[in-house]
Design an enzyme around this catalytic site. Structure first.
Site, PDB file in Angstrom:
ATOM      1  N   SER A   1       0.839  -1.184   0.000  1.00 44.60           N
ATOM      2  CA  SER A   1       0.000   0.000   0.000  1.00 44.60           C
ATOM      3  C   SER A   1       0.890   1.256   0.000  1.00 44.60           C
ATOM      4  O   SER A   1       1.748   1.392  -0.863  1.00 44.60           O
ATOM      5  CB  SER A   1      -0.947  -0.062   1.201  1.00 44.60           C
ATOM      6  OG  SER A   1      -1.993   0.863   1.072  1.00 44.60           O
TER       7      SER A   1
ATOM      8  N   ASP B   1      -8.166  -3.697  -6.933  1.00 48.28           N
ATOM      9  CA  ASP B   1      -7.759  -3.236  -5.613  1.00 48.28           C
ATOM     10  C   ASP B   1      -8.443  -1.899  -5.343  1.00 48.28           C
ATOM     11  O   ASP B   1      -8.245  -0.944  -6.082  1.00 48.28           O
ATOM     12  CB  ASP B   1      -6.235  -3.072  -5.578  1.00 48.28           C
ATOM     13  CG  ASP B   1      -5.695  -2.731  -4.197  1.00 48.28           C
ATOM     14  OD1 ASP B   1      -6.371  -1.986  -3.453  1.00 48.28           O
ATOM     15  OD2 ASP B   1      -4.594  -3.196  -3.869  1.00 48.28           O
TER      16      ASP B   1
ATOM     17  N   HIS C   1      -7.200  -5.759  -1.299  1.00 46.13           N
ATOM     18  CA  HIS C   1      -6.008  -4.950  -1.037  1.00 46.13           C
ATOM     19  C   HIS C   1      -4.998  -5.800  -0.285  1.00 46.13           C
ATOM     20  O   HIS C   1      -5.259  -6.243   0.822  1.00 46.13           O
ATOM     21  CB  HIS C   1      -6.412  -3.724  -0.206  1.00 46.13           C
ATOM     22  CG  HIS C   1      -5.358  -2.687  -0.064  1.00 46.13           C
ATOM     23  ND1 HIS C   1      -4.758  -2.084  -1.146  1.00 46.13           N
ATOM     24  CD2 HIS C   1      -4.799  -2.134   1.037  1.00 46.13           C
ATOM     25  CE1 HIS C   1      -3.877  -1.193  -0.711  1.00 46.13           C
ATOM     26  NE2 HIS C   1      -3.878  -1.206   0.606  1.00 46.13           N
TER      27      HIS C   1
END
Length: 487
Positions: free
Chosen positions: A211, A421, A450
């Site tokens: 991320s 995502d 994710h």
């Protein structure tokens, strides 16, 4: 008080289970570590996890000036003969603590050959958690408001939110930790990582970041291209990091991912949300309109949008999300999350990095235009993610421009990315891939959610990452992994 749930852009939550309590402290021919390892603080309960503190310069332009602390953890390899170095990790954010992340990875299926090959290193980035923390003195109500604005249905909604956004910015820049704000940036966190590499006695470091951690890794390997060994970037942000483009892109991420939930809810029609994906989608808009008109348990339409977005991060959250919708629809008790002790710091450090890394639009009119465009283009979330936030009122002065990700350096980056995502959409990952050029190879996976490695369960993608970390071999060219059936 209307609850607008905080959207913390981190990898999907994974429970930490206890690891075997056995001796560690493997050694190699590398220079000795200057860190003093000892027990971890309360809240980092994994038995084999060791912790230490590293002093780093507040301002790298004045390296002998004021120092701050970075909290570091280590899950040491138990196989000295197989250990090849350190694997630094980051779970995302910005604002997310990474101190326990080595234990989370181990408990979540990080392969044994990777655990044998590396000391897995975690840390709380500057400004976060056990490191020298920042604050914006956010009240409980402000913490409930979270980190992006209410859904803007009209230009007047943006104007109304501007006053609140300005207040948050003013609190941050007048807090007792305001002296840290100009230096709480991704570039300086990357410099802290290189200080940590030196303190660990390692000539190079390998990295696994997800991320926002993908952007942090991209910045590190751009600033220090010859000091990175094997770099794995998971669930990738675009090359601008968490800038205004990334914030707006979250709305596209929700549109990319939502069909997976619509199909789930339609298949499990006992939830009463519709028997086709189209009916489930219509139910979404029906519920947000109803909750905006009459909130239930302080949950309005924006809170409903936000909660839905967060629960799209993992397939395993879909039953709970369907139950939440059902309760909102039928008047049942809503299972709302609670504020935690670290919420204020998470939001404050997030504001510091997001607003300090790059310049944001400064006029209300520009946010009004953006919101008008995005609520038509991405109606599920666009009116929120394109609206005004505290970054519009952040101090204009920056100690340095954003780091420009480029293709200079060794070809040692592996990107892994889900096609659907919500938090870091594929469109941004493709931009980062282009920026890296020959340096990177990207593996895309036909799945939603994710976080890929090791959580996603796709054998093709997981094998590619494990092989690269343990042998240095990457796919010869960008690779597309097919969907796999999960249990």
């Amino acid at each position: 008080m209307r609850r607008i749930l905080s959207l913390a852009l981190t990898t999907a939550a994974v429970a930490v289970t206890a690891l075997p309590a056995t001796a560690s402290s493997a050694t190699t021919a590398a220079a000795p570590s200057t860190l003093q390892w000892g027990p971890c603080p309360e809240g980092a309960p994994a038995p084999r996890l060791e912790c230490a503190t590293l002093g780093v310069p507040l301002n790298y332009r004045d390296p002998d000036g004021r120092q701050i602390e970075v909290a570091v953890s280590r899950l040491a390899s138990e196989k000295p003969s197989k250990r090849r170095g350190v694997l630094l990790t980051n779970p995302g954010g910005p604002g997310g603590s990474g101190l326990t992340y080595p234990a989370v990875l181990a408990a979540s299926g990080l392969p044994q050959e990777v655990l044998d090959s590396y000391d897995i290193i975690g840390f709380d980035p500057r400004g976060v958690g056990r490191s020298t923390p920042v604050t914006c003195d956010l009240t409980e109500e402000q913490q409930w408001r979270g980190n992006f604005p209410p859904y803007a249905h009209t230009a007047a909604d943006v104007t109304r939110e501007a006053g609140y956004a300005r207040k948050i910015a003013e609190q941050c820049v007048s807090s007792r930790t305001a002296w840290m704000l100009p230096h709480t940036t991704t570039a300086n966190t990357a410099r802290d990582m290189d200080r940590l590499r030196t303190a660990l006695g390692e000539p190079k470091l390998s990295y696994l970041g997800a991320s926002y951690g993908s952007y942090l890794g991209a910045v590190y390997t751009t600033l220090f291209p010859q000091r990175g060994d094997r770099i794995v970037l998971d669930s990738n942000m675009g090359p601008g990091g968490y800038d205004v483009t990334a914030m707006r892109l979250l709305a596209r991420g929700m549109e990319d991912r939502f069909p997976d939930f619509a199909a789930f809810a339609a298949k499990h029609h006992g939830y009463g949300l519709g028997t086709t994906p189209e009916q489930v989608t219509a139910k979404f808009y029906e519920l947000v309109e109803r909750l905006d008109a009459k909130p239930v348990q302080d949950v309005d339409g924006t809170a409903f949008r936000g909660y839905t977005f967060e629960q799209l991060y993992a397939d395993g959250s879909m039953p709970a999300l369907a139950e939440f919708w059902q309760a909102a629809d039928m008047g049942g008790e809503l299972p709302l999350p609670q504020l935690t002790e670290g919420t204020e710091n998470l939001l404050a450090s997030r504001f510091a990095v997001v607003c300090g890394d790059s310049r944001w639009p400064e006029t209300v009119r520009e946010y009004q235009r953006n919101a008008a465009v995005d609520r038509l283009k991405y109606p599920m979330l666009g009116g929120s993610t394109a609206s005004i936030n505290p970054c519009a009122f952040w101090p204009r002065e920056r100690i340095e421009p954003p780091v420009r990700i480029a293709g200079h350096g060794p070809s040692n980056v592996l990107m892994v990315q889900n096609e659907r995502d919500p938090g870091t959409p594929l469109a941004g990952a493709r931009e980062l891939r282009r920026a890296f050029g020959r340096r990177a190879t990207m593996v895309t996976i036909d799945q939603g959610g994710h976080g890929v490695y090791p959580y996603g369960g796709n054998t093709c993608a997981n094998d590619a990452a494990t092989t690269f970390l343990t042998t240095g071999e990457r796919p010869e060219r960008d690779l597309a992994c097919a969907a796999e059936e999960t249990g």
